[in-house]
Design a protein around this motif. Structure first.
Motif, PDB file in Angstrom:
ATOM      1  N   ARG B 418       0.377  -1.236  -0.067  1.00 17.65           N
ATOM      2  CA  ARG B 418       0.260   0.017   0.116  1.00 17.65           C
ATOM      3  C   ARG B 418       0.994   1.313   0.188  1.00 17.65           C
ATOM      4  NH1 ARG B 418      -3.377  -0.745   4.338  1.00 17.65           N
ATOM      5  NH2 ARG B 418      -1.135  -0.830   5.786  1.00 17.65           N
ATOM      6  N   ALA B 419       1.224   0.970   0.966  1.00 19.24           N
ATOM      7  CA  ALA B 419       2.353   2.218   1.355  1.00 19.24           C
ATOM      8  C   ALA B 419       4.140   2.474   0.936  1.00 19.24           C
ATOM      9  CB  ALA B 419       2.062   2.974   2.787  1.00 19.24           C
ATOM     10  N   GLY B 420       4.830   1.140   0.728  1.00 16.29           N
ATOM     11  CA  GLY B 420       6.305   0.889   0.178  1.00 16.29           C
ATOM     12  C   GLY B 420       7.014   1.615   1.705  1.00 16.29           C
ATOM     13  N   VAL B 421       5.836   1.499   3.026  1.00 15.39           N
ATOM     14  CA  VAL B 421       6.986   1.338   4.090  1.00 15.39           C
ATOM     15  C   VAL B 421       5.825   0.821   5.350  1.00 15.39           C
ATOM     16  CG1 VAL B 421       8.329   3.415   4.224  1.00 15.39           C
ATOM     17  CG2 VAL B 421       5.773   3.291   5.020  1.00 15.39           C
ATOM     18  N   LEU B 422       5.808   0.274   6.116  1.00 12.95           N
ATOM     19  CA  LEU B 422       5.561  -0.293   7.372  1.00 12.95           C
ATOM     20  C   LEU B 422       4.417   1.078   7.864  1.00 12.95           C
ATOM     21  CD1 LEU B 422       8.022  -2.673   8.788  1.00 12.95           C
ATOM     22  CD2 LEU B 422       5.855  -3.447   7.406  1.00 12.95           C
ATOM     23  N   ASN B 423       3.600   0.642   8.878  1.00 20.68           N
ATOM     24  CA  ASN B 423       2.575   1.205   9.449  1.00 20.68           C
ATOM     25  C   ASN B 423       3.479   2.428  10.200  1.00 20.68           C
ATOM     26  OD1 ASN B 423       0.815   0.578   7.948  1.00 20.68           O
ATOM     27  ND2 ASN B 423       0.016  -1.554   9.316  1.00 20.68           N
ATOM     28  N   ALA B 424       4.093   1.788  10.762  1.00 18.10           N
ATOM     29  CA  ALA B 424       5.180   2.792  11.762  1.00 18.10           C
ATOM     30  C   ALA B 424       5.451   3.861  11.856  1.00 18.10           C
ATOM     31  CB  ALA B 424       5.837   1.938  13.082  1.00 18.10           C
ATOM     32  N   ALA B 425       5.845   3.927   9.773  1.00 12.74           N
ATOM     33  CA  ALA B 425       6.416   4.628   9.023  1.00 12.74           C
ATOM     34  C   ALA B 425       5.498   5.487   8.869  1.00 12.74           C
ATOM     35  CB  ALA B 425       7.657   4.320   8.436  1.00 12.74           C
ATOM     36  N   LEU B 426       4.298   5.581   8.480  1.00 13.11           N
ATOM     37  CA  LEU B 426       3.811   6.890   7.890  1.00 13.11           C
ATOM     38  C   LEU B 426       3.817   7.840   8.690  1.00 13.11           C
ATOM     39  CD1 LEU B 426       0.404   4.124   7.216  1.00 13.11           C
ATOM     40  CD2 LEU B 426       1.953   4.680   5.829  1.00 13.11           C
ATOM     41  N   THR B 427       2.992   8.948   7.518  1.00  9.55           N
ATOM     42  CA  THR B 427       3.371   9.936   7.844  1.00  9.55           C
ATOM     43  C   THR B 427       2.296  10.727   7.607  1.00  9.55           C
ATOM     44  OG1 THR B 427       3.359  11.028   5.242  1.00  9.55           O
ATOM     45  CG2 THR B 427       5.390  10.590   6.150  1.00  9.55           C
ATOM     46  N   ALA B 428       1.800  12.124   8.166  1.00 12.97           N
ATOM     47  CA  ALA B 428       0.385  12.297   8.567  1.00 12.97           C
ATOM     48  C   ALA B 428       0.138  12.595   7.270  1.00 12.97           C
ATOM     49  CB  ALA B 428       0.593  13.623   9.382  1.00 12.97           C
ATOM     50  N   ASP B 429       0.760  12.633   6.151  1.00 12.08           N
ATOM     51  CA  ASP B 429      -0.090  12.522   4.820  1.00 12.08           C
ATOM     52  C   ASP B 429      -0.809  11.276   4.336  1.00 12.08           C
ATOM     53  OD1 ASP B 429      -0.442  15.565   5.186  1.00 12.08           O
ATOM     54  OD2 ASP B 429       1.908  15.106   3.089  1.00 12.08           O
ATOM     55  N   ASP B 430       0.463  10.408   4.892  1.00  8.92           N
ATOM     56  CA  ASP B 430      -0.170   9.304   4.487  1.00  8.92           C
ATOM     57  C   ASP B 430      -1.524   8.982   4.995  1.00  8.92           C
ATOM     58  OD1 ASP B 430       2.235   8.721   2.611  1.00  8.92           O
ATOM     59  OD2 ASP B 430       3.317   8.194   4.557  1.00  8.92           O
TER      60      ASP B 430
END
Lengths: 383, 503
Positions: B418-430
């Protein structure tokens, strides 16, 4: 003398004799069965030689008065009068006689009771004080009576003017508000016969105490409120209570006698502090100076009684939304001991997320409070 | 005569090319090393001389000067021994210069001439990819981990000289390729503790930092040790970085030569700042945070760590690297780790209201040791309770690691796709894009905000965990009430009350 005449009838009649005192009556009934005691007092039979009774009967004045009383008083009439007033006559050996009084140095040989004797089995706190109470004192006494009764504690008092009467008036308010739910009830000990209402203006209170609680007297119907009977009455107030709360008292007053009698019996005395300038508070402030515990409100008394008052009060009026059935199990887990979401899930064998939702709902409804992950039962909405 | 032989030295976790120049000339016989050697490096002199003599080679009775170029850079360790010895033999014309032309040499010499491995072989080999690198036989495994570099190995100096004279290079030692597979502790050993297990699963699936709070003996350490077993093997890039770090720290590298299993590091709370973040020797040895790169850093008794040590963790947590600077050099060490910590709730360890014997001030003081900003990094903060009699007396264990791992891997791939990163690394925009809140969840958030129980940052963290929980459950697109409430309750506020309310 009919055979159906119960022994208590003789005791009740003896109590009505002229020059009869508690000690004399006790001595009579200690050495003789009631009907034999009657015969001895009337002079028909000799007393047990060397007994206290024999000594009393050596006094010419007493002998004459008792013989005359025996001619005048018919045990059947006394018994009928007791029945008419709805009185139970309790002898010191009866099963119904309050066990609380066994430890008394001078237990009343006869008790005249109207109302529900089961009141003697509950938690009991005396609220006593001066007859010349201030408006604030009267208000306080009333709220103590109301608060204690609402917490399920029976209120003991002497039905005197002022503090005593207000305490029972408050108790009766709580009884009225309870609408059949468990509630503390009034327990009064009076210093006159049941049909001699003193003070007069307490007629209604007197009647209602008998109806909703228990009204006790050592004296037979017709006995008048003689001055020496009040301190005697006070010893029963002290003996029947677990705690004596003195609301207002002057430096010398009947309620200080009650406090003294309570202290002699190991019954804790609590006092409501008052202004050092107020005469009505001199007595209570002196009690405090001598080491009595202060009672600022009903909670102080309940704490001294060791009652978890929140639990008692909660069912009376709780506006919280009732938990759902599945949440209730979660509530019970936390009520047993504070628990984390994981513990709740573990205990009930439900998924953690379900436990989390239940806990969140219960918290929102006010049944649980969370501190650092621990969910505990929330205090009552009153506190 | 002058000889010049390429070698390398170590700085942090990277190799630095070094050229060893030897001049053997007339003058009083002597042996000097110049070019910023550190103490160990300077001692090469004695090792090299003894090794050459014990190998039956001739020690030139000439004035010998060794220069390590570039001379401004500090040379650390004994890795230059072999290069110095070979250069010396070339300068003394015992080995022809063209024989060493294609080679670089890395290795420590024993007094008997044997070759020994030393920390940092892998990164040193990596920086000499232009040559065929000769390494000690026992370091062959990690030297070949990089793959792209031609490596030869030898057991001692005699073999090296023989090979340079035209003999074939000795075969590399047989690797325990099929060596015992690493056995990680299994989750089935954990009895009860559903809350802590779920938190561990969420941490594994979302890469969230996790704090366990519970009394001694509750199983906090046991739970934490089971995290690596839930994680997938390291991706090739991270595995290589981890291998370099292990090599540089002198830790044994597994049979395959590459660190593939996520590491689990559990430094004691008495560890110094240098031990934790790195530095110390002149090669700037990697610290525990780097050793945990790609794996788990477990901090037991978090509150017992000195405050300044814990504060030093904030930079690696933020950037994924540690910058260790000394007067002359700076090293950037990879340090992308997942933090799992454990602490007692209070000095007495009880925690449970009513059971705890600590007074309020003592408890507050205890919790103050952990700084707010650090506490804030933990997406998951959960209580672990002491084992019950049921747990101790033969109750069945929970799900085994294999089952949980399946779910974790599935959720991780959902998140990565989905985002290319694990959920812990999601930014506010993500989060706006990937973790939209349902109406009910939004109501809860609003209420929490109004009651001052949730901050903006706190909300992001809670949303990330909620996203992970949704992924584990098969991936709703929207964050619902349940996901949000769970995430809120698994992020307990310590040192204050936090309440979650739902309608």
């Amino acid at each position: 003398m009919s055979a159906a005449r119960p022994p208590a009838a003789f005791a009740a009649a003896l109590a009505s004799f002229d020059l009869m005192t508690m000690h004399r009556l006790a001595a009579l009934l200690r050495h003789h069965a009631p009907d034999r005691a009657w015969a001895v007092a009337a002079g028909h039979e000799p007393p047990v030689a060397g007994s206290a009774v024999a000594k009393v009967l050596e006094v010419e004045r007493v002998r004459t008065a008792w013989r005359r009383s025996a001619e005048r008083i018919d045990p059947d009439r006394v018994w009928a009068r007791c029945a008419e007033l709805g009185l139970q006559v309790l002898l010191a050996g009866d099963l119904a006689y309050p066990a609380l009084l066994f430890a008394e140095p001078h237990p009343p040989p006869v008790l005249f009771a109207r109302g529900d004797l089961s009141v003697l089995g509950g938690r009991r706190v005396a609220v006593v004080g001066t007859r010349n109470a201030t408006a604030a004192g009267r208000h306080l006494a009333r709220s103590f009576g109301r608060g204690l009764a609402a917490a399920g504690v029976h209120v003991v008092s002497g039905l005197a003017r002022g503090i005593d009467g207000q305490a029972h008036a408050g108790t009766l308010e709580a009884v009225g508000a309870a609408a059949g739910n468990p509630v503390g009830r009034p327990l009064a000990v009076v210093a006159s016969g049941h049909d001699v209402v003193y003070p007069r203006e307490h007629r209604d209170l007197w009647r209602q105490v008998g109806e909703h609680g228990l009204l006790l007297s050592e004296w037979p119907p017709g006995a008048s409120p003689l001055a020496h009977r009040f301190p005697q009455r006070n010893r029963l107030v002290a003996a029947l209570s677990e705690i004596v709360v003195v609301v207002e008292s002057r430096e010398t007053g009947g309620s200080l006698i009650t406090a003294q009698l309570a202290a002699e019996r190991g019954v804790p005395v609590m006092a409501v502090p008052g202004s050092a300038l107020s005469r009505a508070a001199n007595g209570v402030n002196a009690l405090l100076r001598d080491g009595s515990a202060p009672a600022l409100d009903v909670d102080d008394v309940l704490v001294a009684l060791g009652l978890d008052h929140r639990r008692l009060r909660a069912p009376v009026d709780d506006s919280r939304v009732r938990p759902r059935a599945d949440d209730l199990a979660v509530y019970r887990v936390c009520a047993r001991r504070a628990s984390t979401v994981g513990e709740v899930a573990d205990e009930l064998g439900v998924p953690v997320v379900d436990a989390a939702m239940s806990l969140a709902r219960l918290e929102q409804q006010g049944w649980l409070a969370q501190v650092e992950g621990w969910f505990e039962v929330s205090g009552s909405p009153f506190s | 005569m002058i000889a010049s032989v390429p070698s390398a030295t170590l700085l942090g976790v990277t190799g630095q090319p070094v050229t060893v120049e030897v001049h053997a000339g007339v003058g009083l016989p002597g042996f000097t090393i110049v070019g910023s050697p550190d103490a160990i490096c300077r001692e090469s002199r004695d090792r090299v001389r003894a090794a050459i003599l014990s190998s039956g080679l001739r020690w030139p009775s000439r004035r010998i000067t060794v220069n390590l170029a570039p001379s401004g850079m500090r040379k650390a360790g004994a890795g230059l021994d072999l290069a110095i010895a070979v250069a010396l033999l070339v300068a003394d014309e015992q080995v022809p210069p063209d024989a060493v032309e294609r080679y670089a040499f890395v290795g420590e010499l024993g007094l008997d001439g044997s070759l020994r491995g030393m920390p940092g072989v892998a990164p040193m080999v990596a920086c000499r990819s232009d040559r065929t690198v000769v390494v000690p036989a026992d370091a062959h495994g990690e030297a070949t981990a990089i793959g792209a570099v031609d490596v030869r190995c030898a057991a001692d100096l005699v073999e090296v000289v023989a090979a340079l004279a035209g003999d074939p290079w000795p075969d590399p030692p047989r690797r325990g390729e099929a060596a015992v597979p690493v056995v990680l502790p299994d989750l089935a050993d954990v009895r009860g503790q559903p809350g802590a297990r779920l938190a561990l699963e969420l941490a594994a699936a979302g890469g969230h930092h996790l704090l366990f709070v519970g009394p001694p003996g509750a199983g906090k350490t046991m739970l934490a040790q089971r995290l690596p077993g839930l994680l997938p093997a390291l991706d090739p890039a991270t595995a290589l970085e981890a291998t370099m770090i292990h090599s540089a720290a002198g830790l044994p590298v597994p049979g395959g030569g590459v660190v593939r299993v996520p590491t689990f590091r559990a430094p004691h709370h008495s560890s110094s700042m240098v031990a934790l973040v790195g530095g110390g020797s002149s090669s700037l040895r990697p610290g525990e945070v780097s050793l945990a790169h790609g794996g788990t850093l477990f901090l037991d008794e978090l509150g017992e760590f000195p405050g300044h040590v814990l504060d030093a963790l904030r930079q690696p947590l933020e950037e994924g690297v540690v910058r260790v600077s000394r007067a002359a050099v700076t090293a950037v060490l990879p340090a992308r780790f997942q933090m799992v910590a454990a602490t007692n709730p209070c000095p007495c360890g009880g925690g449970r209201p009513g059971d705890c014997e600590c007074d309020v001030a003592a408890k507050a003081k205890y919790l103050r040791r952990i700084s707010g900003p650090l506490l804030d990094r933990f997406d998951l903060r959960v209580g672990v309770s002491a084992a019950t009699a049921d747990d101790l007396l033969g109750r069945d264990g929970g799900e085994p690691t294999a089952v949980v791992r399946e779910r974790v891997l599935a959720a991780r791939s959902v998140a990565l796709d989905r985002a290319g990163v694990l959920n812990a690394a999601l930014t506010a925009d993500d989060l706006e894009a990937w973790a939209p809140l349902s109406a009910a969840a939004e109501r809860i958030v609003r209420r929490e905000f109004e009651a001052n129980r949730l901050t903006g940052r706190g909300l992001h963290r809670v949303r990330r965990v909620a996203r992970t929980f949704a992924d584990l459950g098969g991936g709703h697109d929207t964050i619902g009430e349940e996901e949000l409430v769970l995430a809120l309750q698994l992020r307990v506020a310590f040192g204050g009350s936090s309440r979650v309310r739902v309608p």
